[in-house]
Design a protein around this motif. Structure first.
Motif, short mmCIF file in Angstrom:
data_model
loop_
_atom_site.label_atom_id
_atom_site.label_comp_id
_atom_site.label_asym_id
_atom_site.label_seq_id
_atom_site.Cartn_x
_atom_site.Cartn_y
_atom_site.Cartn_z
N VAL A 56 12.67 38.98 -25.76
CA VAL A 56 13.76 39.96 -25.92
C VAL A 56 14.07 40.60 -24.58
O VAL A 56 15.23 40.79 -24.20
N LYS A 57 13.03 40.92 -23.84
CA LYS A 57 13.22 41.52 -22.52
C LYS A 57 13.88 40.52 -21.57
O LYS A 57 14.74 40.88 -20.77
N THR A 83 10.19 51.19 -29.67
CA THR A 83 10.66 51.75 -30.95
C THR A 83 12.06 51.22 -31.24
O THR A 83 12.78 50.80 -30.31
N PRO A 84 12.47 51.23 -32.51
CA PRO A 84 13.83 50.81 -32.84
C PRO A 84 14.89 51.58 -32.06
O PRO A 84 15.91 51.01 -31.65
N ALA A 85 14.65 52.86 -31.86
CA ALA A 85 15.62 53.68 -31.14
C ALA A 85 15.77 53.22 -29.69
O ALA A 85 16.88 53.17 -29.15
N VAL A 90 18.95 50.25 -25.63
CA VAL A 90 19.12 49.16 -24.66
C VAL A 90 20.32 48.29 -25.03
O VAL A 90 21.16 47.96 -24.20
N LEU A 91 20.41 47.93 -26.32
CA LEU A 91 21.50 47.07 -26.78
C LEU A 91 22.85 47.76 -26.62
O LEU A 91 23.85 47.12 -26.26
N ALA A 95 25.93 46.55 -24.44
CA ALA A 95 27.25 46.39 -25.05
C ALA A 95 28.32 47.09 -24.23
O ALA A 95 29.41 46.57 -24.02
N VAL A 96 27.99 48.30 -23.74
CA VAL A 96 28.92 49.04 -22.89
C VAL A 96 29.19 48.25 -21.60
O VAL A 96 30.35 48.13 -21.16
N ALA A 97 28.13 47.71 -21.02
CA ALA A 97 28.28 46.93 -19.78
C ALA A 97 29.14 45.70 -20.02
O ALA A 97 29.98 45.33 -19.19
N VAL A 98 28.94 45.04 -21.18
CA VAL A 98 29.72 43.85 -21.51
C VAL A 98 31.19 44.23 -21.68
O VAL A 98 32.09 43.54 -21.18
#
Length: 266
Positions: A56-57, A83-85, A90-91, A95-98
């Motif tokens: 994932v990393k 943690t999920p948070a 990170v996601l 997403a913002v960067a994309v």
């Protein structure tokens, strides 16, 4: 032969991890050496062992790399994934960067297509005009296509008279006055009325600001609405606005004793 002992459940070798994520073993080794992505553990035989969390990393790293971030930038962007948070954070940042990258690429595509269209319409290679078109495309100036119609003297004047900020302010003023001329025309406001003459003064002030008092530029500005190959919607709007502008300015000149073309010839 310890190095060939069975890999513990939940771990994968560097080769398996590389194959799974479609990267080279050398890439993972490099990420390990630079501290970007170290394996979760080492086997007794010294083999790098990775987990799904590492994958994932690694996906995060590869995604940011595709977005054009350097490895140093990526290293500063990586955070804990415990943690999920934290994972959701990170996601979301990715997403913002994309989205930003998509917007940037879309803008680059618009600029490339716009410049290509102008280059094809110009009769000769002119890198000065190309550069002006690029700057105006970056400013999101919808009138960038007019540049190909200006002669070198007019363009030299514009370059010396305006920078990006002042150029944008001038275009905003021009558009506002153009829209106001159409509004007054449609409302039937006489050009010699107080409202019409207030408009005329503002329009003449704009012209004086653009020309910096050089009246020899007026004939070239008048030709703006008569260029061949101009955008039909722009030309229609310009013609509509000019009907009122000419009427209002005619009264303004007669009342003020201004003869712009005589001044330009002196």
């Amino acid at each position: 032969m310890d190095k060939y002992k069975a890999i513990p459940q939940g771990y994968m070798t560097v080769g398996e991890a590389a194959k799974k994520m479609d990267v080279t073993v050398r890439t993972l080794q490099h990420y390990d050496r630079t501290g970007l992505l170290s394996p979760s553990t080492m086997s007794e035989g010294g083999r790098r062992l990775y987990t799904d969390k590492d994958m994932v990393k690694l996906h995060q790293i590869l995604s940011l790399k595709r977005l054009g971030f350097s490895l140093d930038d990526i290293k500063n962007r990586l955070i804990s994934l415990d943690t999920p948070a934290e994972i959701a954070d990170v996601l979301e940042k990715q997403a913002v960067a994309v989205r930003q990258k998509i917007e940037s690429l879309s803008e680059s595509l618009r600029e490339l297509e716009g410049l290509r269209e102008e280059v094809l319409q110009m009769q000769s290679v002119n890198f000065k005009k190309y550069a002006d078109i690029i700057v105006n495309l970056q400013m999101e100036n919808d009138f960038y296509w007019l540049i190909k119609h200006f002669d070198d003297q007019t363009l030299d004047h514009i370059r010396s008279r305006f920078d990006k900020d002042s150029g944008r302010v001038f275009m905003d003023t021009f558009i506002q006055l153009q829209n106001e001329a159409i509004r007054l025309q449609n409302a039937g406001v006489p050009g010699d009325s107080d409202e019409g003459q207030s408009f005329a003064k503002a329009y003449w002030d704009m012209i004086m600001d653009f020309t910096d008092g050089d009246m020899s530029m007026l004939p070239k500005l008048i030709e703006l609405g008569r260029f061949e190959g101009t955008d039909p919607k722009w030309k229609e709007k310009q013609n509509l606005a000019n009907r009122y502008v000419e009427q209002a300015l005619g009264f303004y000149f007669s009342q003020s004793g201004i003869d712009p073309f005589q001044e330009g010839g002196e």
